[in-house]
Design a protein around this motif. Structure first.
Motif, PDB file in Angstrom:
ATOM      1  N   ASN A  19      -0.653   3.227  -4.150  1.00  0.00           N
ATOM      2  CA  ASN A  19       0.517   4.091  -4.163  1.00  0.00           C
ATOM      3  C   ASN A  19       1.468   3.739  -5.286  1.00  0.00           C
ATOM      4  O   ASN A  19       2.644   4.050  -5.219  1.00  0.00           O
ATOM      5  N   ASP A  59       2.640  -2.204  -1.479  1.00  0.00           N
ATOM      6  CA  ASP A  59       2.008  -2.176  -0.160  1.00  0.00           C
ATOM      7  C   ASP A  59       0.558  -2.612  -0.299  1.00  0.00           C
ATOM      8  O   ASP A  59       0.028  -2.673  -1.409  1.00  0.00           O
ATOM      9  N   GLY A 189       4.187   4.784   8.787  1.00  0.00           N
ATOM     10  CA  GLY A 189       4.916   3.826   7.943  1.00  0.00           C
ATOM     11  C   GLY A 189       3.992   3.004   7.066  1.00  0.00           C
ATOM     12  O   GLY A 189       2.865   2.687   7.466  1.00  0.00           O
ATOM     13  N   PRO A 190       4.424   2.648   5.842  1.00  0.00           N
ATOM     14  CA  PRO A 190       3.582   1.854   4.941  1.00  0.00           C
ATOM     15  C   PRO A 190       3.492   0.391   5.377  1.00  0.00           C
ATOM     16  O   PRO A 190       4.313  -0.090   6.152  1.00  0.00           O
ATOM     17  N   THR A 192       4.131  -2.675   3.943  1.00  0.00           N
ATOM     18  CA  THR A 192       4.831  -3.323   2.820  1.00  0.00           C
ATOM     19  C   THR A 192       4.418  -4.790   2.712  1.00  0.00           C
ATOM     20  O   THR A 192       4.257  -5.462   3.728  1.00  0.00           O
ATOM     21  N   TRP A 265       7.807   7.812  10.748  1.00  0.00           N
ATOM     22  CA  TRP A 265       8.094   7.558   9.331  1.00  0.00           C
ATOM     23  C   TRP A 265       7.577   8.719   8.481  1.00  0.00           C
ATOM     24  O   TRP A 265       6.712   8.555   7.632  1.00  0.00           O
ATOM     25  N   GLN A 308       3.861  12.301   1.556  1.00  0.00           N
ATOM     26  CA  GLN A 308       4.012  11.048   2.303  1.00  0.00           C
ATOM     27  C   GLN A 308       3.522   9.836   1.507  1.00  0.00           C
ATOM     28  O   GLN A 308       4.142   8.770   1.510  1.00  0.00           O
ATOM     29  N   SER A 309       2.412  10.010   0.814  1.00  0.00           N
ATOM     30  CA  SER A 309       1.807   8.897   0.103  1.00  0.00           C
ATOM     31  C   SER A 309       2.726   8.414  -1.029  1.00  0.00           C
ATOM     32  O   SER A 309       2.917   7.205  -1.226  1.00  0.00           O
ATOM     33  N   TRP A 311       6.005   8.774  -1.203  1.00  0.00           N
ATOM     34  CA  TRP A 311       7.178   8.087  -0.637  1.00  0.00           C
ATOM     35  C   TRP A 311       6.802   6.700  -0.125  1.00  0.00           C
ATOM     36  O   TRP A 311       7.496   5.717  -0.383  1.00  0.00           O
ATOM     37  N   ASN A 312       5.669   6.615   0.635  1.00  0.00           N
ATOM     38  CA  ASN A 312       5.298   5.325   1.212  1.00  0.00           C
ATOM     39  C   ASN A 312       5.145   4.248   0.140  1.00  0.00           C
ATOM     40  O   ASN A 312       5.623   3.120   0.292  1.00  0.00           O
ATOM     41  N   GLU A 343      -1.694   0.246   9.346  1.00  0.00           N
ATOM     42  CA  GLU A 343      -0.843   1.443   9.375  1.00  0.00           C
ATOM     43  C   GLU A 343      -1.359   2.410  10.445  1.00  0.00           C
ATOM     44  O   GLU A 343      -2.557   2.475  10.688  1.00  0.00           O
ATOM     45  N   LYS A 345      -1.958   5.945  10.572  1.00  0.00           N
ATOM     46  CA  LYS A 345      -1.958   6.985   9.528  1.00  0.00           C
ATOM     47  C   LYS A 345      -1.800   8.400  10.048  1.00  0.00           C
ATOM     48  O   LYS A 345      -1.617   9.328   9.269  1.00  0.00           O
TER      49      LYS A 345
END
Ligand code: HEM
Length: 360
Positions: A19, A59, A189-190, A192, A265, A308-309, A311-312, A343, A345
């Protein structure tokens, strides 16, 4: 502005697998931090530096960790990440709600991570006040937690302190680990990257370094730039309000969320914030509205809608930066991302049509 040649091809190739923001518009003026201001001297320091510079993803899916022993045993103590695996089990229980969303404790943990780390300023640091930041002082100083900025964070602060005592780990680390864990506990949510080994401090952070919901876009953007967080990273971080609820900002609307899907998220927040009209149960922060509409932020804000990808990945990179503010021993940290849960997904009813197809 477009990048040229090998640099762009390399970043695009990376972005195909991860990402990483290709930064094709050179949107983020990236700087190093602490003891990795000009590069790392250890593998971890180099990785964090690379994340800060946008050449490594923030991430990671690296998983499959098996603890070598029960927490407290010699075998477990011999591996820095082992205790964090056990902490992760406790946090999964504490942060997951009955419907599979991340619960109010998780959301408070994300905000606590921001409020400990965010109280740091590069200009104050350059003038001899290099304290505050991700150092646990929001809990350990005994005074910071009582500031108006931190209203509503007392319960999660008590829980974080309890965990740090039970598991015998640092307070600065447990706060940041909890924030990252809470994010990945939220559906979509990613994951991180998470690092441990920060130094704790009892010295209260400098005052007036946290944003308020009534600030102008100029005030917010300069406040974050002074933390080395540029407008596009700010756009990514503010998406944390995708999952949030407010309790103390307007007590007559306690529990109102910042988009129609709290505890998930998803990218609904980006769209719903800029749409006129309001869902009667959504409470938009004035700060989110004015920031979203500022020309330094709005292009990236719009780019996150339905993606989404994107942003994550950007959130994870920006959060690694946030979690390193005021940390001056980055070269000596240990990466424990491998202990985090996977995650989630997908989530039924999460967001807009097409979203799930865009998830990695
Ligand atoms: C301009 C910057 C920001 C402002 C003005 C702001 C303001 C606020 C306010 C007023 C609340 C509601 C508190 C309450 O009434 O209970 C809140 C909640 C929250 N904020 Fe922010 N925030 C900002 C940035 C961030 C960032 C960078 C993060 C994390 C990366 C974050 C994460 C959260 C979370 C997760 C909550 C929900 C807490 C809960 O549900 O209990 N915020 N924020």
């Amino acid at each position: 502005m477009a990048q040229t040649g090998a640099a762009l091809s390399r970043r695009l190739a990376q972005a195909a697998d991860t990402n990483v923001d290709t930064n094709v518009d050179n949107d983020i003026a990236r700087v190093g931090l602490g003891d990795v201001k000009n590069g790392g001297t250890t593998p971890v320091g180099t990785s964090v530096y690379n994340i800060l510079m946008g050449t490594e993803p923030g991430d990671s899916a690296v998983a499959g960790y098996k603890p070598p022993g029960i927490v407290g045993t010699k075998a477990c103590k011999a591996d820095t990440c082992c205790v964090w695996w056990w902490i992760s089990q406790a946090m999964t229980l504490a942060f997951t709600g009955p419907t599979g969303r991340c619960n109010s404790f998780a959301r408070a943990a994300i905000r606590l991570g921001f409020h400990d780390a965010g109280s740091w300023s590069s200009s104050l640091a350059a003038n001899g006040q290099d304290f505050g930041g991700a150092d646990g002082s929001i809990i350990l100083s005994g005074s910071e937690i009582n500031r108006g900025d931190n209203n509503g964070l007392q319960a999660i602060a008590n829980q974080a302190l309890l965990w740090s005592k039970v598991f015998n780990v640092g307070v600065a680390d447990i706060i940041q680990f909890a924030a990252v864990h809470a994010v990945v506990t939220c559906p979509l949510g990613p994951r991180t990257r998470v690092f441990v080994g920060r130094k704790d401090s009892k010295q209260a952070a400098p005052e007036n370094l946290m944003p308020s919901a009534s600030m102008s876009a100029d005030q917010i953007i300069s406040l974050f730039e002074d933390k080395t967080i540029q407008p596009h990273d700010l756009a990514a971080l503010l998406g944390a309000h995708s999952t949030s609820q407010q309790f103390v900002t307007d007590k007559t609307k306690a529990g109102f969320s910042q988009d129609s899907t709290p505890g998930v998220w998803d990218v609904n927040f980006y769209n719903e914030t800029i749409q006129p009209g309001t869902n009667s149960k959504v409470f938009k922060f004035q700060s989110d509205l004015v920031t979203a509409n500022d020309s330094r932020v709005s292009d990236e804000w719009h780019a996150f809608i339905g993606d989404q990808s994107h942003w994550n990945g950007d959130f994870a990179s920006a959060y690694v930066r946030l979690s390193m503010l005021g940390v001056n021993n980055i070269n000596n940290l240990t990466e424990c991302t491998k202990v985090l849960p996977a995650e989630k997904k997908t989530f039924a009813g999460a967001s807009t049509p097409g979203l799930l197809g865009k998830l990695r």
